[in-house]
Motif scaffolding. Structure first.
Motif, short mmCIF file in Angstrom:
data_model
loop_
_atom_site.label_atom_id
_atom_site.label_comp_id
_atom_site.label_asym_id
_atom_site.label_seq_id
_atom_site.Cartn_x
_atom_site.Cartn_y
_atom_site.Cartn_z
N ASP A 244 -31.49 4.68 -19.27
CA ASP A 244 -32.06 5.94 -19.79
C ASP A 244 -31.06 7.09 -19.63
OD1 ASP A 244 -34.45 4.65 -20.38
OD2 ASP A 244 -35.22 4.97 -18.33
N HIS A 245 -30.99 7.87 -20.65
CA HIS A 245 -30.16 9.09 -20.66
C HIS A 245 -28.73 8.81 -20.15
CE1 HIS A 245 -33.72 11.28 -21.68
NE2 HIS A 245 -34.32 10.97 -20.54
N PHE A 246 -28.18 7.74 -20.60
CA PHE A 246 -26.84 7.39 -20.09
C PHE A 246 -25.79 8.39 -20.59
CE2 PHE A 246 -22.99 4.66 -19.95
CZ PHE A 246 -22.97 4.53 -18.58
N ILE A 249 -25.21 10.93 -18.11
CA ILE A 249 -24.40 10.48 -16.95
C ILE A 249 -22.92 10.59 -17.31
CG2 ILE A 249 -23.79 8.47 -15.52
CD1 ILE A 249 -26.70 7.61 -15.64
N ASN A 250 -22.60 10.12 -18.52
CA ASN A 250 -21.21 10.23 -18.99
C ASN A 250 -20.76 11.69 -19.03
OD1 ASN A 250 -20.16 7.68 -19.42
ND2 ASN A 250 -21.10 7.46 -21.44
N ASP A 251 -21.67 12.52 -19.59
CA ASP A 251 -21.30 13.93 -19.76
C ASP A 251 -21.15 14.62 -18.40
OD1 ASP A 251 -21.42 13.49 -22.42
OD2 ASP A 251 -23.39 14.42 -22.75
N ALA A 281 -26.78 -10.77 -20.13
CA ALA A 281 -25.59 -10.45 -20.93
C ALA A 281 -25.55 -8.95 -21.20
CB ALA A 281 -25.64 -11.22 -22.24
N ARG A 282 -24.34 -8.47 -21.49
CA ARG A 282 -24.25 -7.08 -21.96
C ARG A 282 -24.35 -7.14 -23.48
NH1 ARG A 282 -19.21 -3.05 -21.57
NH2 ARG A 282 -20.25 -1.10 -22.19
N TYR A 283 -25.34 -6.45 -24.00
CA TYR A 283 -25.64 -6.61 -25.42
C TYR A 283 -24.95 -5.57 -26.28
CZ TYR A 283 -28.57 -8.42 -29.18
OH TYR A 283 -29.02 -9.02 -30.32
N GLY A 285 -23.25 -1.10 -25.80
CA GLY A 285 -22.71 -0.09 -24.88
C GLY A 285 -23.43 -0.03 -23.55
N GLU A 286 -24.66 0.55 -23.54
CA GLU A 286 -25.41 0.66 -22.28
C GLU A 286 -26.67 -0.17 -22.36
OE1 GLU A 286 -26.62 2.23 -25.00
OE2 GLU A 286 -27.91 3.60 -23.86
N GLU A 287 -26.54 -1.26 -23.12
CA GLU A 287 -27.70 -2.13 -23.34
C GLU A 287 -27.43 -3.52 -22.78
OE1 GLU A 287 -30.74 -2.08 -27.08
OE2 GLU A 287 -28.66 -2.48 -27.47
N GLY A 360 -41.66 7.62 -22.92
CA GLY A 360 -41.14 8.45 -21.84
C GLY A 360 -40.09 7.79 -20.97
N ARG A 361 -39.66 6.57 -21.26
CA ARG A 361 -38.58 5.85 -20.53
C ARG A 361 -39.04 5.37 -19.15
NH1 ARG A 361 -36.46 9.74 -23.62
NH2 ARG A 361 -34.74 9.15 -24.98
N ASN A 362 -38.11 4.73 -18.44
CA ASN A 362 -38.37 4.20 -17.09
C ASN A 362 -39.65 3.36 -17.07
OD1 ASN A 362 -38.07 3.71 -14.39
ND2 ASN A 362 -39.01 5.64 -13.74
N1 GTP Z 1 -18.99 4.97 -19.87
C1 GTP Z 1 -19.39 4.24 -20.88
N2 GTP Z 1 -20.28 4.77 -21.74
C2 GTP Z 1 -20.72 4.03 -22.77
C3 GTP Z 1 -20.26 2.74 -22.97
N3 GTP Z 1 -20.87 2.25 -24.07
C4 GTP Z 1 -21.68 3.22 -24.53
N4 GTP Z 1 -21.61 4.30 -23.76
C5 GTP Z 1 -22.28 5.58 -23.88
O1 GTP Z 1 -23.68 5.42 -23.73
C6 GTP Z 1 -24.30 6.54 -24.31
C7 GTP Z 1 -25.52 6.10 -25.03
O2 GTP Z 1 -26.14 7.25 -25.48
P1 GTP Z 1 -27.49 7.26 -26.30
O3 GTP Z 1 -27.49 6.11 -27.28
O4 GTP Z 1 -27.69 8.63 -26.84
O5 GTP Z 1 -28.58 6.90 -25.27
P2 GTP Z 1 -28.97 7.55 -23.88
O6 GTP Z 1 -28.18 8.79 -23.57
O7 GTP Z 1 -28.89 6.47 -22.86
O8 GTP Z 1 -30.44 7.96 -24.14
P3 GTP Z 1 -31.69 6.98 -24.26
O9 GTP Z 1 -31.17 5.60 -24.53
O10 GTP Z 1 -32.46 7.52 -25.40
O11 GTP Z 1 -32.39 7.09 -22.97
C8 GTP Z 1 -23.27 7.17 -25.26
O12 GTP Z 1 -22.84 8.39 -24.70
C9 GTP Z 1 -22.12 6.19 -25.24
O13 GTP Z 1 -20.87 6.82 -25.36
C10 GTP Z 1 -19.29 2.21 -22.06
O14 GTP Z 1 -18.82 1.09 -22.16
N5 GTP Z 1 -18.89 2.99 -21.02
#
Ligand code: GTP
Length: 383
Positions: A244-246, A249-251, A281-283, A285-287, A360-362
């Motif tokens: 959620d909201h990854f 975290i990056n930002d 498995a990693r499906y 980016g953040e999935e 609402g996530r989580n």
């Molecule tokens: N650091 C990192 N970030 C990744 C990777 N793959 C994807 N991302 C980031 O994951 C984020 C996914 O963002 P969103 O699809 O908006 O989803 P989210 O912010 O998790 O929000 P929700 O899924 O709606 O809760 C993006 O900022 C991608 O750049 C990776 O391999 N490494």
């Protein structure tokens, strides 16, 4: 890439055993035929010939048995035993052939025994030079006693044959050494190719960041399990997991910390995947995605809920940061024999995940094929 000597033990043993299996009883067969043709299976020679032939037969059988079990835990001991039995085998031949030739003097029978012995030497070069110490001992036992014996005979013809036997011996030694070098080079090439192929296979199935299975490998296993469970009327469940909201975290912490987060989540999820047939498995980016063969929807939902709760309770500690990470999980399960396709199963897990995000996530949301999507967990408060 340098391959340690140790790594050659089993491959060299395998070549010895494969080659040995084909020729191992040749001594007994050839010896029996030659002894019979030259009249040594009768009269006063009968007992000696039979003793030597049965000794060779026993050794041949022992060698054959060793050839079947070359892949032991102790390849060095196997090699010692195999070399010893092979050399005893060849000593039996050498004694028999030497005795016959010495007894016959210069005639066609001696010539036949000599040619057969030369044939065995040539065969030994082909089959044993992968282990030069064995090949050289083998040739030496076959040729040197004959050459020495004839060297001291009064007949000049035999002295000449002794001389040429020595020359032949030298040539065979040189050939063995050359063959040994070729064998080693080709074994090294083969091992390097195998190792590169294994690395490529792993790389093609693995996600580079987390070390988990990648999407391609997941889909291959999904297909296998689908077919297997179609035959066995089993259930197949899929958990589609998204952080959620990854993005935030990056930002907030930067992409490097984001990557570390993904690795730690992968590790945490791994802890909960215990059954050997389950696949994480990693499906994307953040999935992440989890395949649970032989699992019905209720069981899969319980696994998903455990994951969701565990992640929400334990914020990740990365460098000096405490990062709360929560998961949204969509769960779907089918009995492949009853309904749908793999693509539909994934789609349903994905739409359940979408609903989890919307709600609402989580949380975990299960997808029931025949009913509406139902949420099975209430919102979890992060610790
Ligand atoms: N650091 C990192 N970030 C990744 C990777 N793959 C994807 N991302 C980031 O994951 C984020 C996914 O963002 P969103 O699809 O908006 O989803 P989210 O912010 O998790 O929000 P929700 O899924 O709606 O809760 C993006 O900022 C991608 O750049 C990776 O391999 N490494």
């Amino acid at each position: 890439m340098e391959i340690p000597e140790e790594a050659f033990l089993v491959p060299v043993n395998r070549v010895l055993a494969d080659n040995g299996r084909r020729v191992v009883l040749a001594y007994v067969g050839l010896g029996g035929v030659l002894a019979y043709v030259s009249g040594y299976l009768e009269g006063e020679w009968l007992l000696t010939s039979l003793l030597l032939l049965s000794g060779a037969l026993m050794l041949g059988l022992l060698r054959l048995w060793l050839c079947w079990r070359f892949d032991t835990d102790n390849p060095r001991a196997w090699r010692r035993q195999y070399s010893l039995v092979t050399l005893l085998n060849v000593i039996a031949w050498s004694v028999l052939a030497g005795a016959v030739m010495f007894h016959q003097g210069v005639n066609h029978i001696t010539f036949i025994w000599l040619m057969t012995t030369a044939g065995l030497v040539a065969g030994g070069v082909a089959s044993m030079s992968v282990l030069p110490s064995l090949a050289i001992s083998y040739q030496t036992i076959l040729l040197l006693p004959i050459a020495v014996l004839w060297w001291f005979r009064p007949e000049s013809e035999l002295n000449a044959v002794a001389f040429f036997t020595l020359i032949f011996w030298g040539q065979m030694l040189a050939l063995s050494m050359q063959q040994a070098r070729h064998h080693k080079a080709s074994l090294r090439d083969k091992m390097m190719l195998e190792s590169h192929a294994a690395k490529l296979k792993t790389a093609s199935e693995q996600d580079a960041l987390t070390g988990l299975a990648n999407r391609r490998h997941f889909e291959a296993i999904l297909s296998q399990e689908w077919n297997r469970l179609h035959r066995s009327y089993g259930h197949l469940a899929v958990l589609m997991i998204d952080l959620d909201h990854f993005k935030s975290i990056n930002d907030t912490y930067g992409h490097q910390i984001g990557d570390k987060c993904l690795c730690r989540v992968a590790l945490s999820l791994r802890e909960f995947i215990r059954r050997p047939a389950d696949l994480l498995a990693r499906y994307g980016g953040e999935e992440f995605i989890i395949l649970l063969p032989d699992t019905e929807l209720e069981g899969a939902a319980a696994v998903a809920q455990t994951l969701c709760e565990a992640m929400a309770r334990r914020p990740l500690r990365i460098v000096e940061h405490q990062i709360p990470v929560t998961l949204s999980i969509g769960v779907a399960a089918v009995r492949p024999v009853d309904e749908g396709s793999r693509e539909q199963l994934l789609k349903r897990a994905d739409s359940a995940l979408y609903r989890a995000k919307q709600k609402g996530r989580n949380r975990v949301v299960c997808d029931y094929a025949e009913r509406d999507i139902v949420s099975v967990t209430e919102h979890l408060e992060t610790a």
